[in-house]
Design a protein around this motif. Structure first.
Motif, PDB file in Angstrom:
ATOM      1  N   ILE A  39      74.256   7.618  40.419  1.00  0.00           N
ATOM      2  CA  ILE A  39      75.582   7.795  41.338  1.00  0.00           C
ATOM      3  C   ILE A  39      76.683   8.385  39.222  1.00  0.00           C
ATOM      4  CG2 ILE A  39      75.755   6.173  41.939  1.00  0.00           C
ATOM      5  CD1 ILE A  39      75.783   4.199  39.039  1.00  0.00           C
ATOM      6  N   TYR A  40      74.979   9.367  37.912  1.00  0.00           N
ATOM      7  CA  TYR A  40      75.589   9.417  36.956  1.00  0.00           C
ATOM      8  C   TYR A  40      75.096  11.090  37.272  1.00  0.00           C
ATOM      9  CZ  TYR A  40      76.635  10.120  32.690  1.00  0.00           C
ATOM     10  OH  TYR A  40      77.058  10.910  31.482  1.00  0.00           O
ATOM     11  N   SER A  41      75.926  12.104  36.844  1.00  0.00           N
ATOM     12  CA  SER A  41      75.570  13.528  36.897  1.00  0.00           C
ATOM     13  C   SER A  41      75.336  13.662  35.489  1.00  0.00           C
ATOM     14  CB  SER A  41      76.303  14.358  37.731  1.00  0.00           C
ATOM     15  OG  SER A  41      75.744  15.211  38.140  1.00  0.00           O
ATOM     16  N   PRO A  42      73.704  14.082  34.863  1.00  0.00           N
ATOM     17  CA  PRO A  42      73.691  13.851  33.375  1.00  0.00           C
ATOM     18  C   PRO A  42      73.527  15.133  33.090  1.00  0.00           C
ATOM     19  CG  PRO A  42      71.606  13.350  34.500  1.00  0.00           C
ATOM     20  CD  PRO A  42      73.031  13.290  35.295  1.00  0.00           C
ATOM     21  N   THR A  43      73.862  15.166  31.145  1.00  0.00           N
ATOM     22  CA  THR A  43      73.768  16.787  31.577  1.00  0.00           C
ATOM     23  C   THR A  43      73.047  16.698  30.428  1.00  0.00           C
ATOM     24  OG1 THR A  43      76.567  16.783  31.084  1.00  0.00           O
ATOM     25  CG2 THR A  43      75.431  18.552  29.216  1.00  0.00           C
ATOM     26  N   LEU A  44      71.574  17.054  31.343  1.00  0.00           N
ATOM     27  CA  LEU A  44      70.438  17.486  30.370  1.00  0.00           C
ATOM     28  C   LEU A  44      70.014  19.172  29.600  1.00  0.00           C
ATOM     29  CD1 LEU A  44      68.565  15.527  32.830  1.00  0.00           C
ATOM     30  CD2 LEU A  44      69.475  14.759  30.897  1.00  0.00           C
ATOM     31  N   THR A  45      70.355  20.239  29.089  1.00  0.00           N
ATOM     32  CA  THR A  45      70.429  20.971  28.631  1.00  0.00           C
ATOM     33  C   THR A  45      70.760  21.287  27.710  1.00  0.00           C
ATOM     34  OG1 THR A  45      70.917  22.406  29.782  1.00  0.00           O
ATOM     35  CG2 THR A  45      69.486  21.389  31.358  1.00  0.00           C
ATOM     36  N   GLU A  46      70.472  22.095  26.630  1.00  0.00           N
ATOM     37  CA  GLU A  46      71.408  22.229  25.476  1.00  0.00           C
ATOM     38  C   GLU A  46      71.448  23.121  26.243  1.00  0.00           C
ATOM     39  OE1 GLU A  46      69.798  25.148  21.798  1.00  0.00           O
ATOM     40  OE2 GLU A  46      68.132  23.803  22.356  1.00  0.00           O
ATOM     41  N   ALA A  47      71.788  24.172  26.939  1.00  0.00           N
ATOM     42  CA  ALA A  47      72.469  24.759  27.437  1.00  0.00           C
ATOM     43  C   ALA A  47      73.764  24.109  27.938  1.00  0.00           C
ATOM     44  CB  ALA A  47      72.691  25.955  28.726  1.00  0.00           C
TER      45      ALA A  47
END
Length: 157
Positions: free
Chosen positions: A37-45
């Motif tokens: 239910i949550y689309s995380p931002t996981l990369t440095e780019a």
């Protein structure tokens, strides 16, 4: 950004994030327990791109990083709340509510404020509705993760 005065005695502050904060931002995003239910931002780019297009803030409670919140300006009349997350240990304690309240105050001159959330994220839906956001429509597989999202808007006259 100034401290938000509140009756609960919480010292909530928003501190503008920068490229040096990317490891902390990734840590916050990784703390999201239910990735469906949550689309995380996981990369440095991804974070570099986000920092270029949005205003991103670390949410601090009593000097401890508790989450992050961000927004983008879409036009002279419209802003988009692109992210709001608090770490699990800070959830249900008013931190996200105060952070959103502070962002909405900063965006007070915009006639339309939008955001996207998962239709099963009941806590987020309840929070946004309490500020006057209404569901406009649902999009299937919006972020390419196989999950639906609802688009919500706060319209001011």
């Amino acid at each position: 950004m100034e401290k938000l005065p509140n009756q609960e005695g919480l010292d909530i502050r928003l501190r503008k994030a920068n490229i040096e904060n990317i490891p902390v931002l990734i840590e916050i995003e990784e703390s999201a327990g239910n990735l469906r239910i949550y689309s995380p931002t996981l990369t440095e780019a991804e974070w570099i791109k986000e920092l270029q297009k949005a205003k991103v803030f670390l949410v601090e409670k009593n000097g401890i990083v508790a989450g992050n919140v961000s927004y983008e300006i879409k036009s002279k009349d419209e802003a988009y709340v692109s992210g709001l997350i608090t770490k699990p240990e800070f959830q249900g304690k008013g931190v996200g509510r105060k952070a959103l309240e502070m962002i909405l105050d900063e965006l007070k001159d915009y006639k339309r404020i939008t955001l996207v959330t998962h239709p099963d994220n009941k806590n987020a839906l309840e929070l946004y509705k309490s500020f006057g956001f209404e569901i406009e429509f649902q999009s299937e597989n919006h972020f390419g993760d196989g999950e639906a999202r609802v688009f919500m808007a706060l319209e001011k006259k």
